[in-house]
Scaffold this motif. Structure first.
Motif, PDB file in Angstrom:
ATOM      1  N   LEU A  67       0.838  -1.190   0.000  1.00  0.00           N
ATOM      2  CA  LEU A  67       0.000   0.000   0.000  1.00  0.00           C
ATOM      3  C   LEU A  67       0.878   1.247   0.000  1.00  0.00           C
ATOM      4  O   LEU A  67       1.764   1.400   0.841  1.00  0.00           O
ATOM      5  N   LEU A  68       0.627   2.125  -0.944  1.00  0.00           N
ATOM      6  CA  LEU A  68       1.300   3.411  -1.002  1.00  0.00           C
ATOM      7  C   LEU A  68       0.389   4.418  -0.305  1.00  0.00           C
ATOM      8  O   LEU A  68      -0.762   4.594  -0.704  1.00  0.00           O
ATOM      9  N   LYS A  69       0.886   5.050   0.752  1.00  0.00           N
ATOM     10  CA  LYS A  69       0.096   5.999   1.523  1.00  0.00           C
ATOM     11  C   LYS A  69       0.704   7.382   1.377  1.00  0.00           C
ATOM     12  O   LYS A  69       1.890   7.585   1.655  1.00  0.00           O
ATOM     13  N   ILE A  70      -0.124   8.334   0.943  1.00  0.00           N
ATOM     14  CA  ILE A  70       0.316   9.714   0.748  1.00  0.00           C
ATOM     15  C   ILE A  70      -0.516  10.592   1.663  1.00  0.00           C
ATOM     16  O   ILE A  70      -1.742  10.655   1.534  1.00  0.00           O
ATOM     17  N   ASP A  71       0.145  11.261   2.609  1.00  0.00           N
ATOM     18  CA  ASP A  71      -0.544  12.141   3.545  1.00  0.00           C
ATOM     19  C   ASP A  71      -0.549  13.561   3.003  1.00  0.00           C
ATOM     20  O   ASP A  71       0.485  14.070   2.553  1.00  0.00           O
ATOM     21  N   LEU A  72      -1.716  14.188   3.063  1.00  0.00           N
ATOM     22  CA  LEU A  72      -1.915  15.547   2.562  1.00  0.00           C
ATOM     23  C   LEU A  72      -2.452  16.416   3.695  1.00  0.00           C
ATOM     24  O   LEU A  72      -3.112  15.915   4.608  1.00  0.00           O
ATOM     25  N   GLN A  73      -2.187  17.711   3.613  1.00  0.00           N
ATOM     26  CA  GLN A  73      -2.712  18.635   4.605  1.00  0.00           C
ATOM     27  C   GLN A  73      -3.141  19.924   3.920  1.00  0.00           C
ATOM     28  O   GLN A  73      -2.442  20.432   3.041  1.00  0.00           O
ATOM     29  N   ARG A  74      -4.305  20.428   4.329  1.00  0.00           N
ATOM     30  CA  ARG A  74      -4.768  21.730   3.840  1.00  0.00           C
ATOM     31  C   ARG A  74      -4.148  22.789   4.734  1.00  0.00           C
ATOM     32  O   ARG A  74      -4.398  22.825   5.941  1.00  0.00           O
ATOM     33  N   ILE A  75      -3.328  23.645   4.147  1.00  0.00           N
ATOM     34  CA  ILE A  75      -2.688  24.737   4.872  1.00  0.00           C
ATOM     35  C   ILE A  75      -3.180  26.031   4.248  1.00  0.00           C
ATOM     36  O   ILE A  75      -2.786  26.381   3.148  1.00  0.00           O
ATOM     37  N   ILE A  76      -4.052  26.715   4.985  1.00  0.00           N
ATOM     38  CA  ILE A  76      -4.650  27.940   4.465  1.00  0.00           C
ATOM     39  C   ILE A  76      -3.830  29.124   4.950  1.00  0.00           C
ATOM     40  O   ILE A  76      -3.622  29.285   6.157  1.00  0.00           O
ATOM     41  N   PRO A  77      -3.340  29.962   4.025  1.00  0.00           N
ATOM     42  CA  PRO A  77      -2.566  31.132   4.437  1.00  0.00           C
ATOM     43  C   PRO A  77      -3.428  32.082   5.267  1.00  0.00           C
ATOM     44  O   PRO A  77      -4.650  32.124   5.126  1.00  0.00           O
ATOM     45  N   GLU A  78      -2.778  32.848   6.139  1.00  0.00           N
ATOM     46  CA  GLU A  78      -3.502  33.737   7.049  1.00  0.00           C
ATOM     47  C   GLU A  78      -4.400  34.715   6.298  1.00  0.00           C
ATOM     48  O   GLU A  78      -5.498  35.017   6.737  1.00  0.00           O
ATOM     49  N   GLU A  79      -3.941  35.204   5.153  1.00  0.00           N
ATOM     50  CA  GLU A  79      -4.753  36.172   4.405  1.00  0.00           C
ATOM     51  C   GLU A  79      -6.006  35.540   3.791  1.00  0.00           C
ATOM     52  O   GLU A  79      -6.925  36.234   3.390  1.00  0.00           O
ATOM     53  N   LYS A  80      -6.068  34.212   3.753  1.00  0.00           N
ATOM     54  CA  LYS A  80      -7.244  33.514   3.223  1.00  0.00           C
ATOM     55  C   LYS A  80      -8.206  33.058   4.316  1.00  0.00           C
ATOM     56  O   LYS A  80      -9.291  32.585   4.024  1.00  0.00           O
ATOM     57  N   LEU A  81      -7.811  33.183   5.577  1.00  0.00           N
ATOM     58  CA  LEU A  81      -8.671  32.778   6.681  1.00  0.00           C
ATOM     59  C   LEU A  81      -9.849  33.739   6.812  1.00  0.00           C
ATOM     60  O   LEU A  81      -9.758  34.907   6.421  1.00  0.00           O
ATOM     61  N   PRO A  82     -10.959  33.288   7.382  1.00  0.00           N
ATOM     62  CA  PRO A  82     -12.106  34.186   7.564  1.00  0.00           C
ATOM     63  C   PRO A  82     -11.726  35.369   8.449  1.00  0.00           C
ATOM     64  O   PRO A  82     -10.945  35.242   9.388  1.00  0.00           O
ATOM     65  N   ARG A  83     -12.269  36.524   8.137  1.00  0.00           N
ATOM     66  CA  ARG A  83     -11.997  37.715   8.938  1.00  0.00           C
ATOM     67  C   ARG A  83     -13.259  38.553   9.046  1.00  0.00           C
ATOM     68  O   ARG A  83     -14.156  38.447   8.220  1.00  0.00           O
TER      69      ARG A  83
END
Length: 152
Positions: free
Chosen positions: A118-134
């Motif tokens: 099994l090939l396992k690829i871990d991914l993460q959503r990293i949202i830049p600060e300027e894209k966060l809700p404000r």
């Protein structure tokens, strides 16, 4: 499948060109049935792709990321088949493959592991600060909001 336009859906939206491209991509490409794979959500911003790669060694697999397209390639080693063997059932696929998956713009590949076929690829959503809700205050210009309280 017939080709249809999604442009009526985008008449009242701004900046959804990529979504339209995604629909076009999905309509044009066939869903691959080899190799088998899972897409798992392991947390709020964490994902894992698990690809069944039985019969492949780690050095026969390759992972590339270009323009937010994650491509997993398996190159089968052509062995000389024994002509004296007659298959009564051949269910184990032994062929090369290329699996391409489109990633969102803020998804980053964290790591890849290969264990027990099994090939396992871990991914993460990293949202830049300027894209966060404000919060947007009403009645103040951006420069007033950044100025010191004495300036008001």
């Amino acid at each position: 499948m017939s080709n249809f336009s999604l442009s009526p859906l985008f008449r009242r939206s701004i900046g959804f060109d990529r979504l339209n491209d995604l629909f076009d991509y999905a309509m044009q490409s066939d869903t691959p049935n080899y190799p088998l794979y899972n897409i798992e959500k392991t947390g709020d911003n964490n994902y894992r792709i698990v690809v069944a790669t039985a019969g492949f060694n780690q050095d026969q697999l390759e992972i590339n990321l270009e323009n937010q397209i994650l491509t997993i390639t398996g190159k089968s080693v052509e062995e000389k088949s024994d002509t004296s063997v007659e298959f009564l059932h051949k269910g184990i696929a032994d062929r090369s493959f290329k699996l391409s998956l489109r990633l969102d713009e803020h998804i980053e590949v964290q790591r890849a592991d290969y264990e027990n076929g099994l090939l396992k690829i871990d991914l993460q959503r990293i949202i830049p600060e300027e894209k966060l809700p404000r919060h947007i205050p009403i009645g103040q210009k951006a420069t007033q909001r950044l100025a010191s309280p004495e300036a008001k």
